[in-house]
Every structure is written in C-alpha cells, then in structure tokens.
Design a protein around this motif. Structure first.
Motif, PDB file in Angstrom:
ATOM      1  N   LYS A  37       1.010  -1.263  -0.212  1.00 52.31           N
ATOM      2  CA  LYS A  37       0.102  -0.102  -0.018  1.00 52.31           C
ATOM      3  C   LYS A  37       0.877   1.414  -0.123  1.00 52.31           C
ATOM      4  O   LYS A  37       0.450   2.418  -0.333  1.00 52.31           O
ATOM      5  CB  LYS A  37      -0.960  -0.025   1.127  1.00 52.31           C
ATOM      6  N   ARG A  40       3.470   4.154   4.459  1.00 48.16           N
ATOM      7  CA  ARG A  40       4.553   5.012   5.299  1.00 48.16           C
ATOM      8  C   ARG A  40       5.290   6.100   4.387  1.00 48.16           C
ATOM      9  O   ARG A  40       5.438   7.353   4.636  1.00 48.16           O
ATOM     10  CB  ARG A  40       5.565   3.912   5.964  1.00 48.16           C
ATOM     11  N   HIS A  69      10.615  -1.095   6.204  1.00 49.19           N
ATOM     12  CA  HIS A  69       9.336  -1.817   6.569  1.00 49.19           C
ATOM     13  C   HIS A  69       9.198  -3.237   5.842  1.00 49.19           C
ATOM     14  O   HIS A  69       8.754  -4.255   6.377  1.00 49.19           O
ATOM     15  CB  HIS A  69       8.144  -0.937   6.087  1.00 49.19           C
ATOM     16  N   ARG A  88       1.993  -9.741   0.308  1.00 51.65           N
ATOM     17  CA  ARG A  88       1.576  -8.989  -0.654  1.00 51.65           C
ATOM     18  C   ARG A  88       1.183  -9.888  -1.813  1.00 51.65           C
ATOM     19  O   ARG A  88       1.321  -9.883  -2.971  1.00 51.65           O
ATOM     20  CB  ARG A  88       2.592  -8.388  -1.199  1.00 51.65           C
TER      21      ARG A  88
HETATM   22  C1  GRG Z   1      14.415  -3.988  12.646  1.00 49.38           C
HETATM   23  C2  GRG Z   1      16.166  -5.714  12.603  1.00 49.38           C
HETATM   24  C3  GRG Z   1      14.868  -5.410  12.527  1.00 49.38           C
HETATM   25  C4  GRG Z   1      13.970  -6.316  12.919  1.00 49.38           C
HETATM   26  C5  GRG Z   1      12.493  -6.129  12.648  1.00 49.38           C
HETATM   27  C6  GRG Z   1      10.450  -8.622  12.276  1.00 49.38           C
HETATM   28  C7  GRG Z   1      10.275  -7.367  13.239  1.00 49.38           C
HETATM   29  C8  GRG Z   1      11.809  -6.944  13.704  1.00 49.38           C
HETATM   30  C9  GRG Z   1       9.139  -6.618  13.316  1.00 49.38           C
HETATM   31  C10 GRG Z   1       7.928  -6.860  12.834  1.00 49.38           C
HETATM   32  C11 GRG Z   1       7.053  -5.714  12.639  1.00 49.38           C
HETATM   33  C12 GRG Z   1       5.812  -6.183  11.812  1.00 49.38           C
HETATM   34  C13 GRG Z   1       5.859  -6.905  10.780  1.00 49.38           C
HETATM   35  C14 GRG Z   1       4.644  -5.514  12.217  1.00 49.38           C
HETATM   36  C15 GRG Z   1       3.267  -5.601  11.575  1.00 49.38           C
HETATM   37  C16 GRG Z   1       2.806  -4.174  10.996  1.00 49.38           C
HETATM   38  C17 GRG Z   1       2.028  -4.141  10.088  1.00 49.38           C
HETATM   39  C18 GRG Z   1       0.445  -4.020  10.449  1.00 49.38           C
HETATM   40  C19 GRG Z   1       2.133  -4.487   8.759  1.00 49.38           C
HETATM   41  C20 GRG Z   1       1.301  -4.475   7.632  1.00 49.38           C
HETATM   42  O1  GRG Z   1       1.465  -3.313   7.035  1.00 49.38           O
HETATM   43  P1  GRG Z   1       0.900  -2.901   5.724  1.00 49.38           P
HETATM   44  O2  GRG Z   1      -0.696  -3.469   5.724  1.00 49.38           O
HETATM   45  O3  GRG Z   1       1.721  -3.961   4.663  1.00 49.38           O
HETATM   46  O4  GRG Z   1       0.981  -1.359   5.328  1.00 49.38           O
HETATM   47  P2  GRG Z   1       1.854  -3.288   3.168  1.00 49.38           P
HETATM   48  O5  GRG Z   1       2.198  -4.785   2.257  1.00 49.38           O
HETATM   49  O6  GRG Z   1       0.605  -2.972   2.248  1.00 49.38           O
HETATM   50  O7  GRG Z   1       3.142  -2.505   3.140  1.00 49.38           O
END
Ligand code: GRG
Length: 291
Positions: A37, A40, A69, A88
């Motif tokens: 999407k 950010r 992200h 995705r």
């Molecule tokens: C920074 C080293 C380092 C590690 C990261 C794996 C991790 C640690 C964190 C996970 C964070 C995570 C996946 C959070 C979920 C947030 C979320 C709701 C994601 C979905 O975002 P969308 O819907 O996705 O905007 P798209 O695919 O549309 O960009």
C-alpha cells in the motif's frame, strides 16, 4: 494518491540495483517491488509537502522507510518468527529465495536504507541528514521495531512481564506505530518545521499507528486472502494477544473508530486530501461502508 504511489514505485525500482552478487539484490527487490500500500512513504512525503517541502527532497528518506518496512515484513514471515508462506499476494521471501537469503535480504535492506538517505538526499543539509539517520536507527532498533517484535514473540509464549493491556499497548506502539511516527518525523525534518508541528504530527502518527494495528487485527478475522495477500485467521488460530482477543470485536471496532476520529481532528487544519483519503478508506472498511 495513485500518482504518488506510482512515483514511489518508480523511485524504489530506480534506487534498488540488481548487481553482483545478484541473489541478494534479487531477494531484496522481490518483496520490495510487490504491490504494497506504500502507506509509510506516502505519509512521509505528504507531511513534508503540507509543510512546504518539495517531494524531490524527501523521496530518498521516504523510499528508505519503505525498505525498512519491507525488511520487517521479510523477517516477520520467517519460520522462526510468524512463519507465513505468503506476503503481498505472493510466496514470502524465504519461500522463493530460501531462509538464509531471506535473513540476509532483510539485513541488507536495513543497512541499504540509511546508505540511500546519505547518498541521495543531495538537497538536505548535513544536520537534517544526521537527524533523519538518528530517527531511523532509534526507531528500527531495540528502542522501536525490535522491542515490539520481541515482546510480541514473548507474549505468544505466554510470557507477560506486564499486564496484558500494557503489553498489548507496548507491542502496538513499537511494532507498528513506530514506522508511521518515523514517516511523519522524517517529513517534518525535511521541511525544517518547528517543534510544535513536530509534536502535532508525531501525536497524529502515534494514534494512526495504534488504529492501524487494530485495523490489521480486525482484518485478520473478517477479511480474505484475496484482499490482504496473506494467510488470514492466524491470530485466532495461534491464540495471539491482539486488540480483538483481549477486548472483543465490537470494542476493537469502537476503539479503532475513536482513534481515527482523533486523527481527523489533529490533521483537519492542513486540509490534506491524501490523509483524509487514507483515514476514510480504513474507517469505511471497518464500518462496512466501502464502495
Ligand atoms: C528492524 C532488525 C529489525 C527487525 C524487525 C520482524 C520485526 C523486527 C518486526 C515486525 C514488525 C511487523 C511486521 C509489524 C506489523 C505491522 C503491520 C501491520 C504490517 C502490515 O503493513 P501494511 O498493511 O503492509 O501497510 P503493506 O504490504 O501494504 O506494505
């Protein structure tokens, strides 16, 4: 908003090379270029634009944020974390490139992103770049994303150091809200706006991030693979601590709507079509009013 997303896609493609060793660059580019999407980077660019900064100036930081992200998505999908086979709408990074390359692709995106900000932000001052890199490192690391993920994993194993309510707030703030905060904070820094403006956008992004995670939790129960592009119903199946599991579906929806209304109130004075479109789309989807 479509035009802005197209511009972000074009710049992401341009900024991300595929060179030797190709395996790693291909793995980095694979999830990055799948249709996300782009919320950010859109929010980063729109914040800067509302405060008088041209899009060109903020594009490297906005694209770097999308890379961070995507790194978090690739690592989140790994078998040792959420173990998700799809992202995705396509097979997850480790399903295509193998686990070792997926770990390395995430690491490479995490480090490529600040490199990109430093090398491509020609129109920002050194002070602005240092402030942006500071924000990036603070929010990506153990004071942000990583903290949120660790507590999320711990809570799945039933290990709660704080109350469930406090734990959930901590996870949402650090795992999700943090990247929306980073988006607007980088936008404000690019525009050289004052402290009051910085705080206002930060509060907006914090509330938006909390609302977005509740939205994500609700969608996991009411949506479909076709709409989300990932396996749904996993939270319930794994007994995960979410807003829905802790407070119930109706309370989750009400909390979500309340937060979105607070976001509208904070941002109203800027008359932003893009922010209004984002808020409206999410609100209508949860209220069953989407076109
Ligand atoms: C920074 C080293 C380092 C590690 C990261 C794996 C991790 C640690 C964190 C996970 C964070 C995570 C996946 C959070 C979920 C947030 C979320 C709701 C994601 C979905 O975002 P969308 O819907 O996705 O905007 P798209 O695919 O549309 O960009």
């Amino acid at each position: 908003m479509k035009e802005l997303i197209n511009l972000i896609d074009k710049k992401l493609n341009e900024y991300m090379p595929v060179c030797y060793p190709e395996d790693i660059f291909k793995a980095m580019k694979y999830t990055l270029m799948l249709p996300g999407k782009r919320l950010r980077p859109v929010m980063c660019i729109e914040t800067a634009r509302l405060l008088g900064c041209e899009t060109e100036k903020v594009l490297p930081a906005a694209c770097a944020l999308e890379m961070l992200h995507v790194q978090s998505l690739i690592h989140d999908d790994l078998p040792c974390m959420d173990n998700d086979d799809f992202r995705r709408g396509k097979p997850s990074n480790h399903k295509v490139f193998g686990e070792a390359n997926a770990v390395l692709a995430g690491d490479a995106l995490l480090t490529f992103a600040p490199q990109l900000i430093i090398e491509k932000s020609k129109e920002l001052s050194s002070e602005q770049i240092v402030r942006i890199i500071h924000e990036y490192t603070k929010f990506a690391g153990a004071y942000g994303l990583i903290a949120g993920q660790v507590v999320d994993i711990e809570s799945e194993g039933g290990k709660l150091v704080k109350s469930p309510e406090e734990t959930l707030d901590f996870i949402h703030l650090n795992k999700t809200a943090v990247l929306f905060r980073l988006a607007v904070r980088m936008g404000v820094i690019c525009a050289n706006a004052d402290k009051n403006t910085f705080d206002k956008f930060d509060t907006f992004a914090t509330k938006f991030g909390l609302a977005f995670q509740i939205y994500d939790d609700i969608m996991d129960e009411i949506s479909s693979f076709e709409e989300l592009g990932k396996t749904i119903g996993k939270d319930k199946a794994t007994g995960k601590l979410t807003y829905v599991s802790l407070y119930g579906m109706e309370n989750a929806k009400n909390k979500f709507r309340g937060l979105i209304k607070e976001c509208y109130d904070i941002i109203e004075e800027y008359h932003s079509e893009i922010f209004n479109e984002i808020l409206e789309k999410l609100y209508k989807r949860i209220s069953g009013e989407e076109e």
